[in-house]
Write an enzyme that holds these catalytic residues in place. Structure first.
Site, PDB file in Angstrom:
ATOM      1  N   ASN A 210       0.847  -1.201   0.000  1.00 12.47           N
ATOM      2  CA  ASN A 210       0.000   0.000   0.000  1.00 12.47           C
ATOM      3  C   ASN A 210       0.890   1.261   0.000  1.00 12.47           C
ATOM      4  O   ASN A 210       2.077   1.184  -0.297  1.00 12.47           O
ATOM      5  CB  ASN A 210      -0.989  -0.025   1.163  1.00 12.47           C
ATOM      6  CG  ASN A 210      -2.337   0.573   0.789  1.00 12.47           C
ATOM      7  OD1 ASN A 210      -2.395   1.645   0.190  1.00 12.47           O
ATOM      8  ND2 ASN A 210      -3.405  -0.121   1.117  1.00 12.47           N
ATOM      9  N   ARG A 211       0.329   2.406   0.383  1.00 15.36           N
ATOM     10  CA  ARG A 211       1.024   3.672   0.149  1.00 15.36           C
ATOM     11  C   ARG A 211       1.733   4.224   1.388  1.00 15.36           C
ATOM     12  O   ARG A 211       1.263   4.035   2.512  1.00 15.36           O
ATOM     13  CB  ARG A 211       0.021   4.717  -0.364  1.00 15.36           C
ATOM     14  CG  ARG A 211      -0.465   4.373  -1.761  1.00 15.36           C
ATOM     15  CD  ARG A 211      -1.569   5.283  -2.251  1.00 15.36           C
ATOM     16  NE  ARG A 211      -1.848   5.004  -3.656  1.00 15.36           N
ATOM     17  CZ  ARG A 211      -2.597   3.978  -4.095  1.00 15.36           C
ATOM     18  NH1 ARG A 211      -3.170   3.157  -3.234  1.00 15.36           N
ATOM     19  NH2 ARG A 211      -2.774   3.779  -5.389  1.00 15.36           N
TER      20      ARG A 211
ATOM     21  N   HIS B 285       3.562  -0.075  -2.649  1.00 14.04           N
ATOM     22  CA  HIS B 285       3.891  -1.508  -2.695  1.00 14.04           C
ATOM     23  C   HIS B 285       5.394  -1.808  -2.698  1.00 14.04           C
ATOM     24  O   HIS B 285       5.864  -2.676  -3.444  1.00 14.04           O
ATOM     25  CB  HIS B 285       3.234  -2.155  -3.908  1.00 14.04           C
ATOM     26  CG  HIS B 285       1.731  -2.193  -3.847  1.00 14.04           C
ATOM     27  ND1 HIS B 285       1.032  -2.235  -2.668  1.00 14.04           N
ATOM     28  CD2 HIS B 285       0.780  -2.200  -4.847  1.00 14.04           C
ATOM     29  CE1 HIS B 285      -0.277  -2.285  -2.934  1.00 14.04           C
ATOM     30  NE2 HIS B 285      -0.455  -2.249  -4.234  1.00 14.04           N
TER      31      HIS B 285
ATOM     32  N   HIS C 222      -1.222 -10.052  -3.356  1.00 15.19           N
ATOM     33  CA  HIS C 222      -2.003  -9.165  -4.211  1.00 15.19           C
ATOM     34  C   HIS C 222      -2.748  -9.933  -5.315  1.00 15.19           C
ATOM     35  O   HIS C 222      -2.818  -9.481  -6.461  1.00 15.19           O
ATOM     36  CB  HIS C 222      -1.073  -8.098  -4.817  1.00 15.19           C
ATOM     37  CG  HIS C 222      -1.733  -6.798  -5.102  1.00 15.19           C
ATOM     38  ND1 HIS C 222      -2.646  -6.641  -6.125  1.00 15.19           N
ATOM     39  CD2 HIS C 222      -1.623  -5.599  -4.514  1.00 15.19           C
ATOM     40  CE1 HIS C 222      -3.051  -5.378  -6.147  1.00 15.19           C
ATOM     41  NE2 HIS C 222      -2.449  -4.716  -5.174  1.00 15.19           N
TER      42      HIS C 222
ATOM     43  N   TYR D   7      -5.603 -11.140  -7.706  1.00 17.37           N
ATOM     44  CA  TYR D   7      -6.840 -10.583  -8.263  1.00 17.37           C
ATOM     45  C   TYR D   7      -7.783 -11.759  -8.499  1.00 17.37           C
ATOM     46  O   TYR D   7      -7.488 -12.627  -9.312  1.00 17.37           O
ATOM     47  CB  TYR D   7      -6.574  -9.914  -9.612  1.00 17.37           C
ATOM     48  CG  TYR D   7      -5.879  -8.578  -9.561  1.00 17.37           C
ATOM     49  CD1 TYR D   7      -4.541  -8.471  -9.192  1.00 17.37           C
ATOM     50  CD2 TYR D   7      -6.553  -7.412  -9.936  1.00 17.37           C
ATOM     51  CE1 TYR D   7      -3.901  -7.242  -9.177  1.00 17.37           C
ATOM     52  CE2 TYR D   7      -5.911  -6.182  -9.934  1.00 17.37           C
ATOM     53  CZ  TYR D   7      -4.594  -6.097  -9.550  1.00 17.37           C
ATOM     54  OH  TYR D   7      -3.955  -4.886  -9.545  1.00 17.37           O
TER      55      TYR D   7
ATOM     56  N   ASP E 158     -11.503   1.094  -3.323  1.00 15.21           N
ATOM     57  CA  ASP E 158     -10.054   1.044  -3.121  1.00 15.21           C
ATOM     58  C   ASP E 158      -9.812   1.618  -1.718  1.00 15.21           C
ATOM     59  O   ASP E 158      -9.257   2.700  -1.565  1.00 15.21           O
ATOM     60  CB  ASP E 158      -9.337   1.860  -4.206  1.00 15.21           C
ATOM     61  CG  ASP E 158      -7.849   1.481  -4.309  1.00 15.21           C
ATOM     62  OD1 ASP E 158      -7.393   0.676  -3.483  1.00 15.21           O
ATOM     63  OD2 ASP E 158      -7.169   2.006  -5.215  1.00 15.21           O
TER      64      ASP E 158
ATOM     65  N   GLN F 200      -7.602  -4.244   2.505  1.00 19.10           N
ATOM     66  CA  GLN F 200      -7.841  -3.298   1.415  1.00 19.10           C
ATOM     67  C   GLN F 200      -8.712  -4.009   0.387  1.00 19.10           C
ATOM     68  O   GLN F 200      -8.323  -5.046  -0.154  1.00 19.10           O
ATOM     69  CB  GLN F 200      -6.502  -2.888   0.765  1.00 19.10           C
ATOM     70  CG  GLN F 200      -6.621  -1.874  -0.365  1.00 19.10           C
ATOM     71  CD  GLN F 200      -6.593  -0.416   0.108  1.00 19.10           C
ATOM     72  OE1 GLN F 200      -6.328  -0.131   1.280  1.00 19.10           O
ATOM     73  NE2 GLN F 200      -6.869   0.515  -0.798  1.00 19.10           N
TER      74      GLN F 200
ATOM     75  N   GLU G 199      -6.804  -7.474   0.148  1.00 23.76           N
ATOM     76  CA  GLU G 199      -5.417  -7.510   0.644  1.00 23.76           C
ATOM     77  C   GLU G 199      -5.405  -7.320   2.153  1.00 23.76           C
ATOM     78  O   GLU G 199      -5.611  -6.214   2.646  1.00 23.76           O
ATOM     79  CB  GLU G 199      -4.609  -6.390  -0.018  1.00 23.76           C
ATOM     80  CG  GLU G 199      -4.665  -6.392  -1.523  1.00 23.76           C
ATOM     81  CD  GLU G 199      -4.460  -4.981  -2.101  1.00 23.76           C
ATOM     82  OE1 GLU G 199      -3.535  -4.280  -1.671  1.00 23.76           O
ATOM     83  OE2 GLU G 199      -5.247  -4.582  -2.971  1.00 23.76           O
TER      84      GLU G 199
HETATM   85  C1  GAL Z   1      -3.906  -1.805  -4.976  1.00 27.48           C
HETATM   86  C2  GAL Z   1      -4.079  -0.359  -4.646  1.00 27.48           C
HETATM   87  C3  GAL Z   1      -4.602   0.355  -5.874  1.00 27.48           C
HETATM   88  C4  GAL Z   1      -3.669   0.115  -7.048  1.00 27.48           C
HETATM   89  C5  GAL Z   1      -3.404  -1.373  -7.225  1.00 27.48           C
HETATM   90  C6  GAL Z   1      -2.347  -1.660  -8.277  1.00 27.48           C
HETATM   91  O1  GAL Z   1      -3.405  -2.491  -3.865  1.00 27.48           O
HETATM   92  O2  GAL Z   1      -4.969  -0.226  -3.560  1.00 27.48           O
HETATM   93  O3  GAL Z   1      -4.753   1.726  -5.636  1.00 27.48           O
HETATM   94  O4  GAL Z   1      -2.469   0.814  -6.850  1.00 27.48           O
HETATM   95  O5  GAL Z   1      -2.957  -1.941  -6.030  1.00 27.48           O
HETATM   96  O6  GAL Z   1      -2.727  -1.215  -9.517  1.00 27.48           O
END
Ligand code: GAL
Length: 382
Positions: free
Chosen positions: A99-100, A125, A201, A203, A271, A311, A338
């Protein structure tokens, strides 16, 4: 007699052991490093393939309500796909800090650290070049009475991606033999105080990767609160209730029912970091985080974790990439759940701490349990 008995015990326990994981070559990185792909299987039909680059989950096959298996996570058929610009952290181990981090800066023990601002103006990340998703890990397969597993190890040198401390990390994927459950266990130690926040991460599209949308999926989150953010998705520091917002997933809801209310916000959809309700069952390290189901295929996913947050990201940046098996990954055709500590925790003293100190061990664990529902009447709230 004694010897016969112990021989029998040995034979019985050997026969209850799962078979060994298998391994194949998955190609090379652009720097010429060999990458291996490991396969874990159980007797209930779950198959997980994980590669050494980024300790990344590449495939995850699960049966639907009719017993038909499909790969339910996004990814690529080769290492080049993962190295391409199109890769938005598909299936990877994410860190050192997922995350950020605001403006890529934090201060620890009086020293200011500067990280890559690879998600302008913030750090995302774990960085740009040598984040944990981009390096090749050492793999050790194992089998025990619970199932099969692979342990991945990586030592990140002091200062890599700007983070202090030499960090020794291990990530183990364990596939249970008797249940459709994949557990990911994370451990780390350091020689200098440093922030650590690890997640996977993946999907998911429970209808099969490459299916049109996840907006028809239904989601329940064990969260009364979330961490609101500024326009760059950095938490303001407040913790607010989900009540009367599109983030209220306390009851099972269709994801698409309210997502458009968020499209015009900075998040571009879902998000958000949800604050998991505190554990009801004190005997367990795990807390229920999320329940996801796809009414079409009947597949369900239940996520439990030792982490305080999750997340939920609704694939808002997916842009029609061409992925595995010739499939296309459209906008919102997959979602991430996440499990993690809250974003930018290193700059918020009121959030649970992400600082790992020398002598301590970072430990985190998340389990993903797959099932099916045949219920015709899959009730959701409006
Ligand atoms: C997620 C994040 C999103 C985006 C994504 C990657 O974990 O919350 O904002 O950055 O990863 O594209």
């Amino acid at each position: 007699m004694k010897h016969v008995c112990s021989l029998l015990t040995l034979l019985v326990s050997a026969s209850t052991l799962a078979s060994e994981p298998t391994v194949e070559d998955f190609g090379k990185t652009k720097d010429g490093e060999a990458v291996q792909l490991y396969t874990l299987k159980n007797e209930k039909g779950l198959v997980a393939k994980i590669m050494t680059r980024g300790a990344t989950l590449v495939e995850l096959h699960a049966p639907d309500k009719d017993g038909k298996s499909a790969d339910i996570i996004l990814g690529w058929d080769d290492v080049a796909g993962y190295e391409s610009e199109d890769n938005q952290y598909f299936g990877c181990t994410t860190g050192r800090v997922c995350n950020r981090i605001a403006k890529g800066k934090f201060t620890l023990d009086g020293e200011e650290y500067t990280l890559a601002t690879n998600n302008d103006p913030n750090h995302l990340h774990g960085g740009a070049e040598r984040s944990l998703d981009k390096v090749v890990w050492k793999a050790t397969p194992f089998t025990n009475k619970f199932g099969q597993g692979i342990r991945f190890n990586y030592t990140s040198p002091d200062g890599e991606e700007g983070y202090p401390g030499k960090l020794k990390v291990s990530v183990s994927y364990v596939l249970a033999n008797s249940a459709n459950r994949l557990t990911i266990n994370y451990k780390a130690t350091t020689d200098k105080a440093t922030p650590v926040n690890l997640t996977n991460h993946a999907y998911f599209n429970l209808g099969g990767a490459g299916s049109d949308t996840v907006l028809n999926h239904q989601l329940k989150l064990n969260a009364d609160n979330y961490t609101p953010t500024d326009d760059t998705l950095i938490p303001t520091g407040k913790i607010e209730s989900v009540e009367k917002t599109p983030l209220d997933f306390r009851k099972m809801r269709k994801i698409g029912a309210r997502v458009e209310k968020l499209t015009e916000t900075a998040a571009l959809g879902y998000d958000h970091n949800f604050v998991l309700n505190s554990k009801k069952d004190n005997d367990s390290r795990y807390n229920l985080a999320a329940m996801l189901r796809d009414p079409e295929s009947g597949r369900t996913l239940r996520i439990s974790t030792t982490e305080p947050g999750i997340q939920f990201y609704s694939g808002n940046f997916l842009k029609g990439q061409n992925g595995k098996d010739g499939k296309t990954y459209a906008h919102r055709s997959a979602l991430c759940l996440e499990t993690q500590h809250f974003p930018d925790s290193v700059n918020h003293d009121s959030f649970p701490s992400t600082i790992l100190k020398p002598g301590d061990e970072y430990m985190s664990s998340t389990s993903y349990t797959f099932g099916v529902t045949k219920e015709q009447d899959q009730k959701t709230e409006k």
